[in-house]
Scaffold this active site. Structure first.
Site, mmCIF file in Angstrom:
data_model
loop_
_atom_site.group_PDB
_atom_site.id
_atom_site.type_symbol
_atom_site.label_atom_id
_atom_site.label_comp_id
_atom_site.label_asym_id
_atom_site.label_seq_id
_atom_site.Cartn_x
_atom_site.Cartn_y
_atom_site.Cartn_z
ATOM 1 N N ASN A 1 41.723 41.780 52.350
ATOM 2 C CA ASN A 1 40.609 42.232 51.435
ATOM 3 C C ASN A 1 39.350 41.786 52.002
ATOM 4 O O ASN A 1 39.253 40.375 51.661
ATOM 5 C CB ASN A 1 41.640 42.367 50.418
ATOM 6 N N HIS B 1 39.536 47.452 51.739
ATOM 7 C CA HIS B 1 41.134 46.025 51.414
ATOM 8 C C HIS B 1 41.824 46.028 52.292
ATOM 9 O O HIS B 1 41.210 46.627 53.611
ATOM 10 C CB HIS B 1 42.065 47.511 50.648
ATOM 11 N N GLU C 1 44.694 46.597 54.041
ATOM 12 C CA GLU C 1 44.588 47.480 55.080
ATOM 13 C C GLU C 1 44.097 48.384 55.728
ATOM 14 O O GLU C 1 43.904 48.973 57.015
ATOM 15 C CB GLU C 1 45.715 48.568 54.383
ATOM 16 N N SER D 1 51.544 45.318 48.136
ATOM 17 C CA SER D 1 52.075 46.897 48.017
ATOM 18 C C SER D 1 51.421 47.508 48.047
ATOM 19 O O SER D 1 50.385 47.255 47.470
ATOM 20 C CB SER D 1 53.194 47.216 47.043
ATOM 21 N N CYS E 1 48.274 49.742 47.955
ATOM 22 C CA CYS E 1 47.723 50.654 46.394
ATOM 23 C C CYS E 1 47.436 52.251 47.003
ATOM 24 O O CYS E 1 47.968 53.100 48.547
ATOM 25 C CB CYS E 1 46.212 50.272 46.304
ATOM 26 N N CYS F 1 45.082 53.135 50.271
ATOM 27 C CA CYS F 1 45.689 52.820 51.448
ATOM 28 C C CYS F 1 47.112 53.435 52.124
ATOM 29 O O CYS F 1 47.534 53.474 53.118
ATOM 30 C CB CYS F 1 45.765 51.154 51.572
ATOM 31 N N ASP G 1 39.938 44.874 41.418
ATOM 32 C CA ASP G 1 40.557 45.062 42.857
ATOM 33 C C ASP G 1 41.264 46.667 42.284
ATOM 34 O O ASP G 1 41.702 47.482 43.505
ATOM 35 C CB ASP G 1 40.721 44.409 43.090
#
Length: 153
Positions: free
Chosen positions: A47, A58, A60, A85, A87, A90, A150
C-alpha cells in the site's frame, strides 16, 4: 473458503508480509501483496497511498502495476497473495483479470467482498495469519484516522 498452508503458500505469503513491513517502514499502511505465476513471484507491492499521495495504490493494485503487462492467459493461471482481505477496488481488478485464486493473510481487521468473489468463481484461501493480524491491529490502534481514510470511512 479453506485454510491451507503449504511450503509455496508460506513462501509467497512471507514475501507479502515483507512488502507490508516495507510499506510501514516508509510511513504507509502495512498491507502487502505478491502475484505468483508458475511457482515464481512476478509482481510485488505494498500500500503506497500515503507515500505517493495516491487514491488507488492499495497493495494489490501496486503489485499488479509492478507485475507489468501480462497476457490474459497468465493472469488466469496466477495466484494473488495479500496480507489483508481485498477491498471493492482490488476485488474488481481480481475479477477483471480473472485471477482464479487469492490467498488472504487475514480478514478480521477488514473484510472486503469475499462472498462476491466466491460467487464469481474466485477460490479464496483464508490463512488467518497472526502476524498479518497483529501488523494491522497495531497500525489501526496507532493511526485510526489514516486507517479510516484508507478504507473509505
Amino acid at each position: 473458503m479453506d485454510q491451507k498452508m503449504d511450503q509455496k503458500t508460506d513462501q509467497f505469503m512471507r514475501a507479502a508480509i515483507e512488502e507490508a513491513k516495507r510499506g510501514l517502514a516508509e510511513g504507509g499502511i502495512p498491507i502487502g501483496s505478491v502475484l505468483a505465476l508458475d511457482g515464481a513471484i512476478v509482481g510485488r507491492g505494498h500500500n503506497r497511498r500515503v507515500q505517493s499521495g495516491s487514491p488507488v495504490l492499495h497493495a494489490e493494485m501496486d503489485c499488479l502495476e509492478n507485475a507489468g503487462r501480462l497476457s490474459a492467459r497468465d493472469y488466469q493461471r496466477a495466484t494473488l497473495y495479500t496480507t489483508l482481505s481485498p477491498c471493492d477496488m482490488c476485488s474488481g481488478a481480481i475479477l477483471l483479470y480473472k485471477i482464479p485464486t487469492v490467498v488472504i493473510g487475514e480478514n478480521r481487521s477488514f473484510q472486503g467482498p469475499e462472498d462476491y468473489l466466491i460467487a464469481r468463481g474466485v477460490h479464496l484461501i483464508q490463512l488467518d495469519d497472526e502476524e498479518c493480524y497483529r501488523l494491522m491491529q497495531d497500525f489501526i490502534r496507532d493511526n485510526p484516522a489514516l486507517w479510516n481514510e484508507d478504507i473509505g470511512v
